[in-house]
Structures are given as structure tokens and as C-alpha cells.
Design a protein around this motif. Structure first.
Motif, PDB file in Angstrom:
ATOM      1  N   LYS A 143       0.829  -1.211   0.000  1.00  0.00           N
ATOM      2  CA  LYS A 143       0.000   0.000   0.000  1.00  0.00           C
ATOM      3  C   LYS A 143       0.863   1.260   0.000  1.00  0.00           C
ATOM      4  CE  LYS A 143      -4.009  -2.083   2.235  1.00  0.00           C
ATOM      5  NZ  LYS A 143      -4.833  -2.107   3.453  1.00  0.00           N
ATOM      6  N   ILE A 144       1.957   1.244   0.763  1.00  0.00           N
ATOM      7  CA  ILE A 144       2.854   2.407   0.769  1.00  0.00           C
ATOM      8  C   ILE A 144       3.401   2.639  -0.638  1.00  0.00           C
ATOM      9  CG2 ILE A 144       5.112   3.263   1.534  1.00  0.00           C
ATOM     10  CD1 ILE A 144       4.516   2.006   4.270  1.00  0.00           C
ATOM     11  N   CYS A 145       3.876   1.569  -1.277  1.00  0.00           N
ATOM     12  CA  CYS A 145       4.421   1.710  -2.634  1.00  0.00           C
ATOM     13  C   CYS A 145       3.363   2.248  -3.597  1.00  0.00           C
ATOM     14  CB  CYS A 145       4.965   0.374  -3.133  1.00  0.00           C
ATOM     15  SG  CYS A 145       6.468  -0.149  -2.275  1.00  0.00           S
ATOM     16  N   GLU A 146       2.168   1.687  -3.547  1.00  0.00           N
ATOM     17  CA  GLU A 146       1.096   2.149  -4.435  1.00  0.00           C
ATOM     18  C   GLU A 146       0.801   3.629  -4.225  1.00  0.00           C
ATOM     19  OE1 GLU A 146      -2.128  -0.530  -3.566  1.00  0.00           O
ATOM     20  OE2 GLU A 146      -1.435  -2.004  -5.029  1.00  0.00           O
ATOM     21  N   GLU A 147       0.690   4.050  -2.970  1.00  0.00           N
ATOM     22  CA  GLU A 147       0.376   5.455  -2.666  1.00  0.00           C
ATOM     23  C   GLU A 147       1.505   6.386  -3.096  1.00  0.00           C
ATOM     24  OE1 GLU A 147      -2.423   6.914  -1.392  1.00  0.00           O
ATOM     25  OE2 GLU A 147      -3.483   5.003  -1.325  1.00  0.00           O
ATOM     26  N   MET A 148       2.764   5.988  -2.864  1.00  0.00           N
ATOM     27  CA  MET A 148       3.894   6.837  -3.241  1.00  0.00           C
ATOM     28  C   MET A 148       3.965   7.002  -4.755  1.00  0.00           C
ATOM     29  SD  MET A 148       5.135   7.848  -0.397  1.00  0.00           S
ATOM     30  CE  MET A 148       3.455   7.700   0.202  1.00  0.00           C
ATOM     31  N   PHE A 149       3.751   5.907  -5.492  1.00  0.00           N
ATOM     32  CA  PHE A 149       3.846   5.989  -6.949  1.00  0.00           C
ATOM     33  C   PHE A 149       2.643   6.713  -7.549  1.00  0.00           C
ATOM     34  CE2 PHE A 149       6.380   1.893  -6.318  1.00  0.00           C
ATOM     35  CZ  PHE A 149       7.543   2.606  -6.092  1.00  0.00           C
ATOM     36  N   LYS A 150       1.525   6.661  -6.880  1.00  0.00           N
ATOM     37  CA  LYS A 150       0.319   7.332  -7.383  1.00  0.00           C
ATOM     38  C   LYS A 150       0.320   8.831  -7.062  1.00  0.00           C
ATOM     39  CE  LYS A 150      -4.710   7.008  -7.309  1.00  0.00           C
ATOM     40  NZ  LYS A 150      -5.867   6.261  -6.783  1.00  0.00           N
ATOM     41  N   HIS A 151       0.784   9.211  -5.857  1.00  0.00           N
ATOM     42  CA  HIS A 151       0.613  10.585  -5.394  1.00  0.00           C
ATOM     43  C   HIS A 151       1.894  11.392  -5.211  1.00  0.00           C
ATOM     44  CE1 HIS A 151      -3.613   9.806  -4.700  1.00  0.00           C
ATOM     45  NE2 HIS A 151      -3.286   8.710  -4.039  1.00  0.00           N
ATOM     46  N   VAL A 152       3.055  10.753  -5.172  1.00  0.00           N
ATOM     47  CA  VAL A 152       4.287  11.486  -4.837  1.00  0.00           C
ATOM     48  C   VAL A 152       5.325  11.443  -5.958  1.00  0.00           C
ATOM     49  CG1 VAL A 152       6.146  11.736  -3.138  1.00  0.00           C
ATOM     50  CG2 VAL A 152       3.867  11.023  -2.374  1.00  0.00           C
ATOM     51  N   VAL A 153       5.574  10.277  -6.528  1.00  0.00           N
ATOM     52  CA  VAL A 153       6.553  10.167  -7.614  1.00  0.00           C
ATOM     53  C   VAL A 153       5.869  10.658  -8.896  1.00  0.00           C
ATOM     54  CG1 VAL A 153       8.082   8.647  -8.917  1.00  0.00           C
ATOM     55  CG2 VAL A 153       7.670   8.199  -6.480  1.00  0.00           C
ATOM     56  N   VAL A 154       6.318  11.815  -9.381  1.00  0.00           N
ATOM     57  CA  VAL A 154       5.642  12.420 -10.533  1.00  0.00           C
ATOM     58  C   VAL A 154       6.400  12.237 -11.853  1.00  0.00           C
ATOM     59  CG1 VAL A 154       4.305  14.069  -9.186  1.00  0.00           C
ATOM     60  CG2 VAL A 154       6.568  14.735 -10.012  1.00  0.00           C
ATOM     61  N   GLU A 155       7.695  11.912 -11.770  1.00  0.00           N
ATOM     62  CA  GLU A 155       8.473  11.717 -12.992  1.00  0.00           C
ATOM     63  C   GLU A 155       9.596  10.731 -12.723  1.00  0.00           C
ATOM     64  OE1 GLU A 155       9.241  11.902 -16.809  1.00  0.00           O
ATOM     65  OE2 GLU A 155       7.632  13.077 -15.991  1.00  0.00           O
ATOM     66  N   PRO A 156       9.714   9.646 -13.405  1.00  0.00           N
ATOM     67  CA  PRO A 156       8.717   9.117 -14.322  1.00  0.00           C
ATOM     68  C   PRO A 156       7.508   8.577 -13.567  1.00  0.00           C
ATOM     69  CG  PRO A 156      10.477   7.526 -14.046  1.00  0.00           C
ATOM     70  CD  PRO A 156      10.864   8.742 -13.256  1.00  0.00           C
ATOM     71  N   LYS A 157       6.380   8.569 -14.217  1.00  0.00           N
ATOM     72  CA  LYS A 157       5.149   8.052 -13.608  1.00  0.00           C
ATOM     73  C   LYS A 157       5.222   6.532 -13.659  1.00  0.00           C
ATOM     74  CE  LYS A 157       1.664   9.609 -11.489  1.00  0.00           C
ATOM     75  NZ  LYS A 157       1.953   9.886 -10.114  1.00  0.00           N
ATOM     76  N   LEU A 158       5.158   5.887 -12.486  1.00  0.00           N
ATOM     77  CA  LEU A 158       5.365   4.447 -12.390  1.00  0.00           C
ATOM     78  C   LEU A 158       4.322   3.764 -11.522  1.00  0.00           C
ATOM     79  CD1 LEU A 158       9.160   4.638 -11.511  1.00  0.00           C
ATOM     80  CD2 LEU A 158       8.229   3.928 -13.699  1.00  0.00           C
TER      81      LEU A 158
END
Length: 100
Positions: A45-60
Motif C-alpha cells: 500500500k505504501i508503494c502504491e500510494e507513493m507511486f500514485k501521489h508522490v513520484v511524478v516523474e517518471p510516472k510508475l
């Protein structure tokens, strides 16, 4: 319109990522969503949330990573960033630079 703070991070493998802080209210919501029924943080869940809401480039997404260690490193850096927790990798790098 509010402009959120961004940060460039580089992983041990040399890959670069852009993180963007989603705002304090969203951080509290993320912290609530990443917990399992026992109140313990779920890695997935942490990974999903970070990649959805925090990591903006590249979108993963989790499925875009070939290496587990790279995925965890990026998610951890993103979580440290939004929670204001010092990144142990950056602290050890800073202290190594101070000893030169």
C-alpha cells in the motif's frame, strides 16, 4: 492555486526521480490508507500510494520495476520526503562528505 514542493532524488543505481509533496492533508490521508486492519503499515500500500501521489516523474506503478530493491528505495525516499523524516541514505552520504 498552491504550488507543492518538489525534490529530485537519485537511487543507488543512478536512476533519477522527481517527487512532489501532495500537501499536508493528503499526507494524513495517505498515512491512514497505508495501514492494514491491525494498524500496521503495508509495504504494498505504501508503494502504491507513493507511486500514485508522490513520484511524478517518471510516472510508475509497482509493476514497472524490474528490481525489488529499486522499487523499495524509491518508495522509501518518497515516504521520507512527505513525512519530513531524514533519509538515512542522505545522512550517511552527508557524513561521508564531511569526513573528506
Amino acid at each position: 492555486m498552491e504550488i507543492f514542493k518538489q525534490k529530485q532524488v537519485t537511487t543507488k543505481s543512478g536512476k533519477e526521480y522527481t517527487l512532489q509533496h501532495p500537501g499536508v492533508r493528503n499526507v494524513t490521508k495517505i498515512n491512514d490508507r497505508v495501514k492494514n486492519k491491525h494498524g500496521i503499515n503495508s509495504e504494498e500500500k505504501i508503494c502504491e500510494e507513493m507511486f500514485k501521489h508522490v513520484v511524478v516523474e517518471p510516472k510508475l506503478t509497482i509493476d514497472d520495476f524490474e528490481e525489488y530493491s529499486e522499487m523499495v528505495e524509491v518508495a522509501n525516499k518518497a515516504y521520507y520526503f512527505i513525512t519530513g523524516t531524514p533519509d538515512p541514505d542522505e545522512e550517511s552520504k552527508d557524513s561521508a562528505d564531511d569526513n573528506k
